[in-house]
Each structure stands twice: as structure tokens, then as C-alpha cells.
Design a protein around this motif. Structure first.
Motif, mmCIF file in Angstrom:
data_model
loop_
_atom_site.group_PDB
_atom_site.id
_atom_site.type_symbol
_atom_site.label_atom_id
_atom_site.label_comp_id
_atom_site.label_asym_id
_atom_site.label_seq_id
_atom_site.Cartn_x
_atom_site.Cartn_y
_atom_site.Cartn_z
ATOM 1 N N THR A 29 0.824 -1.203 0.000
ATOM 2 C CA THR A 29 0.000 0.000 0.000
ATOM 3 C C THR A 29 0.860 1.255 0.000
ATOM 4 O O THR A 29 0.580 2.222 -0.729
ATOM 5 C CB THR A 29 -0.934 0.007 1.221
ATOM 6 O OG1 THR A 29 -1.774 -1.155 1.190
ATOM 7 C CG2 THR A 29 -1.806 1.251 1.240
ATOM 8 N N GLY A 153 -12.246 -5.625 2.083
ATOM 9 C CA GLY A 153 -12.209 -4.200 2.363
ATOM 10 C C GLY A 153 -11.288 -3.433 1.431
ATOM 11 O O GLY A 153 -11.642 -2.357 0.929
ATOM 12 N N LEU A 154 -10.095 -3.976 1.184
ATOM 13 C CA LEU A 154 -9.168 -3.303 0.273
ATOM 14 C C LEU A 154 -9.708 -3.279 -1.156
ATOM 15 O O LEU A 154 -9.555 -2.284 -1.870
ATOM 16 C CB LEU A 154 -7.805 -3.993 0.309
ATOM 17 C CG LEU A 154 -6.948 -3.732 1.551
ATOM 18 C CD1 LEU A 154 -5.633 -4.503 1.453
ATOM 19 C CD2 LEU A 154 -6.669 -2.245 1.737
ATOM 20 N N PHE A 157 -12.417 -0.649 -1.251
ATOM 21 C CA PHE A 157 -11.853 0.692 -1.107
ATOM 22 C C PHE A 157 -11.200 1.153 -2.405
ATOM 23 O O PHE A 157 -11.464 2.260 -2.893
ATOM 24 C CB PHE A 157 -10.834 0.715 0.033
ATOM 25 C CG PHE A 157 -10.106 2.029 0.165
ATOM 26 C CD1 PHE A 157 -10.742 3.123 0.716
ATOM 27 C CD2 PHE A 157 -8.793 2.155 -0.270
ATOM 28 C CE1 PHE A 157 -10.085 4.348 0.830
ATOM 29 C CE2 PHE A 157 -8.120 3.358 -0.152
ATOM 30 C CZ PHE A 157 -8.767 4.460 0.398
ATOM 31 N N THR A 161 -14.541 3.240 -4.243
ATOM 32 C CA THR A 161 -14.622 4.557 -3.613
ATOM 33 C C THR A 161 -13.766 5.565 -4.378
ATOM 34 O O THR A 161 -12.741 5.211 -4.985
ATOM 35 C CB THR A 161 -14.159 4.507 -2.151
ATOM 36 O OG1 THR A 161 -12.743 4.226 -2.094
ATOM 37 C CG2 THR A 161 -14.910 3.425 -1.375
ATOM 38 N N GLY A 164 -10.264 5.799 -2.816
ATOM 39 C CA GLY A 164 -9.445 4.660 -3.210
ATOM 40 C C GLY A 164 -8.974 4.768 -4.649
ATOM 41 O O GLY A 164 -7.818 4.443 -4.966
ATOM 42 N N ILE A 194 -3.534 4.024 6.089
ATOM 43 C CA ILE A 194 -4.145 2.716 5.814
ATOM 44 C C ILE A 194 -3.170 1.590 6.151
ATOM 45 O O ILE A 194 -3.540 0.584 6.766
ATOM 46 C CB ILE A 194 -4.583 2.629 4.344
ATOM 47 C CG1 ILE A 194 -5.736 3.586 4.086
ATOM 48 C CG2 ILE A 194 -4.995 1.201 3.988
ATOM 49 C CD1 ILE A 194 -6.139 3.681 2.632
#
Length: 289
Positions: A29, A153-154, A157, A161, A164, A194
Motif C-alpha cells: 500500500t 475491504g481493500l 476501497f 470509492t 481509493g 491505511i
């Protein structure tokens, strides 16, 4: 070989692999947005887990909240105090500065909690689930659940979103993202926060199955980095899968070899994968690490 022993080792290895994959995803990330390998990543998560052990009060929800808050805050502080002042410096200089910040963080944690092991109460009490005579701890359900939530979730995201997608745009081409009005430094800050949340929650969820020590960050960072490198850093599932394979490989080594060979075999596996496929198993051929 005793099948019960093999099953028990595989259970333990699988749960450890979820943590390796999670820390690897935290590395990825940050790297995809900043091109930096945040070597203190596991120490940041460890700070959150130690805070949960000290102030969680035995409630798992409070422990997770504290871990998330502390790890995100420490990660944000490291970005603001180390990365931002050196944003125009070379990647090598920034990396060296991050390593120094990690050493400082370890020293601070040692002064606050000491060098002895710390424990975290299980999130749920009860008899373990028996599988082929081996015990699967109920806390393991939280670890596996965390891994599933992290993957979903990742994906949501980064794919669904606006924030994201902005982070992804900076990861793909920071210069072009800046030209269309996306604040690259703000997105880098978001990536650090994050990553801090990921590592902090991952280590905290796994902590009831072992002990927390200030020196544990180095080993976790190494395993997470290996998972990120083998996974290729392009696909979330590939990075988590690489972490699981790494954990299982460690367990298999213990079954057939003395424990001193564990790190040697793991490093040989990393070198073998990167020699045969330098881009990692999770990236398309022709893409570098």
C-alpha cells in the motif's frame, strides 16, 4: 510422521501466514504510492498491539480500537516527520531515514514497555475446535475473519470509492494524477494511515496466540516484505496468498529440519521465486518488482 502433529503445525502456520500477508499488503500500500519500502511497517503495527495490551482492559473491541488508533497515528507521524521533510531527497536517503525512524520507534517502545513479553487476552474463551486430533484455537477464527475482511475491504476501497481510486491513480502515475488535480502528498498520507491500520490490526488479532515483544517487529517486517515481493505487489489476493504459502513453508521446514534451517529455507524460496519470475507470482510477465 504423526498426522496430528502435521495438522497442528499446518494450523499454526496458516494463522501466521495471514499476518505475514497482511503486513505484506501494508508494505504494498505504501510502496505503490510513494515508491518507498517502509521498513518500520511491522514496528508501527507492533506499537498499536502493545498499546492494546496495555490499555485495552481485556475487551477485544477496545483493544482493536486502540490498536487501530495508535498504529494509524504513529504511521501518520512517521510520514509527516520523516517522509514529508525529505520528499525532494532521493529514495535511498528516504529509505535510510525510515530505517532510522524505525530504530527510534523501537527504542521508544522499549522505554515505555520494557523488553519482556506482553500478552493479550483472547477475544473469545472456549474449547478449541479439534481437527484430526489437533487444536484449532477459537482466536484463529478471528485471524481468518480478519484476513477475509482485509481482502474484501481493500478491494472495495480501491475499486469502489473515489478516495481509493485517487490513491490508485497516484500509484499508477503520480505525475499524471497531479496534473488532473489529485493531491499526491495527501494520497501518500492516506496510504501511510491505511498501512498503519492494516499492520496494527493484523498483529493485534494474532497477538492472543503468542506473545508481543519489542524485538518482534524485525522478523514480522522481513516475512511481510518477502510476502510482498513474492506476491508481486499488484494483486491483493496474490500478496495474501504469498503470505499463506510462506507460513506453511515455515511449518513444513520445522517438521523435517531443525528450526535453525527455517530462515535459510525461507530466504532460498524467495531467491528462487525472484530468479525464476522477477516480477513475482502476482504480476504479469514483463512488469518489474
Amino acid at each position: 510422521m504423526d498426522s496430528q502433529l502435521v495438522t497442528q503445525v499446518l494450523i499454526t502456520s496458516l494463522l501466521s501466514g495471514v499476518v505475514y500477508g497482511s503486513v505484506g499488503l501494508a508494505f504494498v500500500t505504501v510502496y505503490r504510492v510513494t515508491s518507498l519500502i517502509n521498513f518500520p511497517q511491522a514496528d508501527i503495527g507492533l506499537a498499536g498491539a502493545l498499546a492494546a495490551a496495555a490499555f485495552g482492559g481485556g475487551a477485544w473491541s477496545a483493544g482493536l480500537f486502540i490498536a487501530a488508533l495508535v498504529s494509524a497515528a504513529v504511521s501518520a507521524a512517521m510520514f509527516l516527520l520523516v517522509v514529508v521533510p525529505l520528499r525532494r531527497a532521493t529514495v535511498l536517503l528516504q529509505t535510510i531515514a525510515l530505517i532510522g525512524a524505525g530504530i527510534a520507534l523501537q527504542a521508544i517502545m522499549q522505554m515505555l514497555v520494557g523488553t519482556g513479553p506482553r500478552s493479550l487476552a483472547p477475544f473469545v474463551h472456549g474449547s478449541p475446535i479439534m481437527i484430526n486430533g489437533a487444536a484449532f484455537p477459537l482466536q484463529g477464527l478471528f485471524v481468518l475473519g480478519w484476513g477475509a475482511i482485509l481482502l474484501v475491504g481493500l478491494h472495495v476501497f480501491f475499486e469502489k470509492t473515489m478516495l481509493g481510486r485517487a490513491v490508485r491513480a497516484c500509484a499508477i502515475n503520480p505525475y499524471a494524477a497531479g496534473l488532473v488535480g489529485i493531491p499526491v502528498m495527501v494520497m501518500s498520507f492516506v496510504a501511510y494511515v491505511i498501512a498503519g491500520l492494516i499492520s496494527g490490526l493484523a498483529i493485534t488479532v494474532q497477538a492472543p496466540l503468542s506473545y508481543l515483544t519489542v524485538s518482534a517487529g524485525l522478523a514480522l517486517a522481513l516475512k511481510g516484505f518477502i510476502a510482498a515481493a513474492i506476491g508481486g505487489g499488484e494483486r491483493i489476493v496474490a500478496c495474501m496468498g504469498a503470505g499463506l504459502l510462506l507460513g506453511i513453508l515455515e511449518g513444513l521446514v520445522i517438521l523435517w529440519f531443525p528450526i535453525a534451517f527455517q530462515q535459510i529455507v525461507v530466504m532460498l524460496a524467495l531467491l528462487t521465486v525472484l530468479m525464476l519470475r522477477p516480477s513475482g507470482i502476482g504480476r504479469r510477465a514483463g512488469h518489474g518488482v
